[in-house]
Design a protein around this motif. Structure first.
Motif, mmCIF file in Angstrom:
data_model
loop_
_atom_site.group_PDB
_atom_site.id
_atom_site.type_symbol
_atom_site.label_atom_id
_atom_site.label_comp_id
_atom_site.label_asym_id
_atom_site.label_seq_id
_atom_site.Cartn_x
_atom_site.Cartn_y
_atom_site.Cartn_z
ATOM 1 N N TYR A 21 1.164 -1.202 -0.114
ATOM 2 C CA TYR A 21 0.202 -0.066 0.783
ATOM 3 C C TYR A 21 1.247 0.952 0.031
ATOM 4 N N VAL A 32 -6.091 -1.320 -6.760
ATOM 5 C CA VAL A 32 -7.018 -0.106 -6.361
ATOM 6 C C VAL A 32 -6.633 1.662 -5.662
ATOM 7 N N ALA A 88 -7.904 5.244 -4.799
ATOM 8 C CA ALA A 88 -9.070 6.894 -3.975
ATOM 9 C C ALA A 88 -8.455 7.701 -3.783
ATOM 10 N N VAL A 95 -12.031 7.262 -7.325
ATOM 11 C CA VAL A 95 -11.564 5.845 -7.178
ATOM 12 C C VAL A 95 -11.455 5.499 -8.337
ATOM 13 N N TRP A 129 -9.750 1.562 -9.867
ATOM 14 C CA TRP A 129 -8.913 0.256 -9.921
ATOM 15 C C TRP A 129 -8.607 -1.076 -11.045
ATOM 16 N N SER A 142 -9.776 -6.324 -6.504
ATOM 17 C CA SER A 142 -9.675 -5.288 -4.820
ATOM 18 C C SER A 142 -10.800 -4.165 -4.395
ATOM 19 N N ARG A 143 -10.402 -3.550 -4.153
ATOM 20 C CA ARG A 143 -12.193 -2.603 -3.796
ATOM 21 C C ARG A 143 -11.857 -2.185 -2.885
ATOM 22 N N ALA A 144 -13.356 -0.830 -3.190
ATOM 23 C CA ALA A 144 -13.458 0.360 -2.326
ATOM 24 C C ALA A 144 -15.028 0.490 -2.050
ATOM 25 N N THR A 203 -16.039 -0.403 -6.815
ATOM 26 C CA THR A 203 -15.728 -0.798 -7.498
ATOM 27 C C THR A 203 -16.744 -2.332 -8.403
ATOM 28 N N VAL A 243 -10.899 1.636 1.029
ATOM 29 C CA VAL A 243 -9.732 0.930 0.630
ATOM 30 C C VAL A 243 -9.059 -0.861 0.765
#
Length: 537
Positions: A263, A386, A388, A397, A399, A403-405, A420, A477
């Motif tokens: 990250y 992903v 933000a 956002v 991606w 991987s998600r938000a 996402t 995120v």
């Protein structure tokens, strides 16, 4: 017959016997056949170890202790009866040099056996003569007895001491070390130095120590030189927080040997004087080579691109798009390095084509042509991404992959939302109307991704979305290591602490802990971005 008189009951039936019985009246047992009981001398056997070793050197010390020890109990008895012992100063002085031998006195009380060597036949009564001169040695052991003190003052005692006593007195004085197992020279020496007393190895003062054995030095490969335990890597657990505006936590999980997530969190100044908040999370594809390097390179490249573009006034959505393209280029570059993986007929197991079965080259459908053809048969490094960006009242956002938000409002009465859409087989089945979401994600192919960053991927098409929330909240995120345990937006909202906007780092820790408590089957990484972001100063 003498043995039968000592029996009170028959050994065969326990019938009481009368004196003089030769046979048991109940069972007819022949009492004369009872074997004679062995001689029992437990006291002598336990308290007289010297008798067995008289032949070797040890007999010398016992000879001195024996005449001195038996009188010990008799000294207290004879001293008050006759003052004759006090008149003989020679014996009292003799024990003085033997004071170090006083402790063994209680171990050899069987003095009767040593009485055969009475040096002082001065007293007419034979029984009292030997004890009288020998009584003085006892006082050193039992200090509280009164008679011994007056007997000790005479100093001329050393002169009358017998010839053997001086030599023996000198021996204990020369070897003050405690004896053990009959060794007059002291305790046995260890073959190797005691590790508890051994000095630490040279140059080990500042060297890292093993977390398992707490003592072994750590080699360059990260393993303990003593126990071989693999030491925790820096990326096994990471935490970051930037001015309480954004925070992130990443953990290796409970099943993986290394953390393949990465990250990046930061802030960037905007032209109007406010600050934009940036959060990027990447998940390395486990079936690809060097997934940890891929995720780290992608996170660094995307973060650097955003921090460079936003201060120049680049529109946040375009800046996010360019950041994902830059991340893809950083991952592609890893495939050209000498440390890249060796190619095989098939690519990453998690990479599939749009039809869910893979193309003729093992990676997906298509004609096999394109700029990445030279990497199609190589298991190149790969990852998902992903990101933000919170800039004033805008939330952007972007991606690629799964991987998600999520959006979780501070007012939990308002609904949460997922921001996402996954690049995965399950998402394609749902979008095509072939399965509902529950059926698709229950399939074993659900998490096979159809989009990723890597040299063996088709043309990267970053997904971007812009939102303008009308209320404060938190942007979550994360990688699938977290959302597998809170997939629905409502589930994520229930797990997220209500004060996550004020304490984002604490909230991120809680979410990671939730995933670990659920099993921790994958690496877990999450970043929390409170909305709205910092205002202009």
């Amino acid at each position: 017959m003498s043995k039968t008189h000592q029996l009170s009951a028959c050994p065969g039936c326990s019938e009481p016997l009368e004196p003089g019985d030769r046979f048991c009246g109940a069972c007819g047992y022949a009492l004369s056949a009872v074997p004679e009981p062995p001689v029992d001398r437990p006291t002598v056997a336990l308290t007289v170890p010297p008798p067995p070793p008289p032949p070797p050197a040890p007999p010398a010390p016992p000879a001195v202790r024996a005449p001195q020890e038996p009188p010990a109990p008799q000294a207290s008895q004879t001293a008050p009866e006759s003052p004759a012992p006090s008149a003989h100063p020679a014996p009292p002085a003799h024990p003085a040099p033997h004071v170090p031998l006083a402790p063994p006195v209680p171990q050899e009380p069987p003095a009767p056996q040593v009485h055969g060597t009475p040096p002082p036949p001065q007293t007419p009564p034979a029984p009292q003569g030997p004890p009288a001169p020998q009584a003085p040695p006892a006082p050193p052991a039992p200090a509280p007895q009164g008679p011994p003190p007056p007997a000790q003052p005479p100093s001329p005692a050393p002169a009358p001491a017998p010839g053997p006593s001086p030599t023996q007195a000198t021996t204990p004085a020369a070897t003050p070390r405690p004896t053990r197992h009959g060794n007059p020279q002291g305790d046995y020496e260890l073959a190797a130095p005691d590790p508890r007393l051994a000095p630490p190895p040279a140059g080990a003062a500042g060297a890292p120590r093993c977390v398992a054995c707490q003592g072994g030095p750590v080699a360059a490969d990260g393993r303990c030189r003593d126990c071989g335990h693999q030491q925790p890597r820096e990326r096994d657990h990471m935490e970051s927080e930037v001015e309480a505006a954004v925070a992130a936590v990443s953990d290796r999980g409970l099943r993986h040997h290394r953390n393949q997530d990465a990250y990046a969190v930061s802030t960037a100044p905007l032209p109007d004087g406010s600050a934009a908040v940036v959060a990027v999370v990447c998940d390395g594809v486990s079936s690809a080579t060097r997934p940890d390097d891929a995720s780290a390179a992608a996170a660094r490249a995307a973060d650097a691109s955003l921090r460079a573009a936003l201060p120049r006034g680049t529109e946040p959505r375009q800046a996010m798009h360019d950041a994902i393209v830059a991340a893809a280029g950083a991952v592609d570059a890893l495939a050209d390095e000498a440390a890249g993986g060796v190619s095989g007929p098939d690519g990453p197991e998690g990479h599939v084509g749009p039809d869910g079965h893979g193309g003729p080259d093992g990676h997906g459908g298509g004609d096999g042509h394109g700029g990445a053809d030279r990497h199609r048969h190589r298991n190149a490094p790969a990852c998902t991404v992903v990101g933000a960006v919170v800039a004033r009242d805008l939330l952007v956002v972007g991606w690629v992959g799964d991987s998600r938000a999520y959006w979780v409002p501070d007012d939990r009465s308002a609904p949460a939302a997922r921001l996402t859409e996954d690049d995965s087989w399950a998402a394609q089945m749902v979008a095509a109307g072939l399965m509902d979401e529950a059926q698709a994600y229950a399939d074993e192919r659900a998490h096979a991704i159809t989009g990723w960053l890597g040299a063996d991927a088709y043309e990267v098409e970053p997904h971007t979305a812009v939102f303008r929330p009308d209320r404060p909240g938190v942007v979550v995120v994360c990688t699938d290591g977290l959302w597998n345990y809170a997939e629905a937006a409502g589930d994520m909202a229930r797990v997220l602490p209500v004060d996550a906007a004020e304490r984002p780092l604490h909230g991120a820790r809680v979410l990671v802990g939730h995933a670990l408590d659920g099993g921790g089957h994958d690496n877990v990484t999450v970043a929390l971005v409170p909305f709205p972001g910092p205002r202009a100063s």
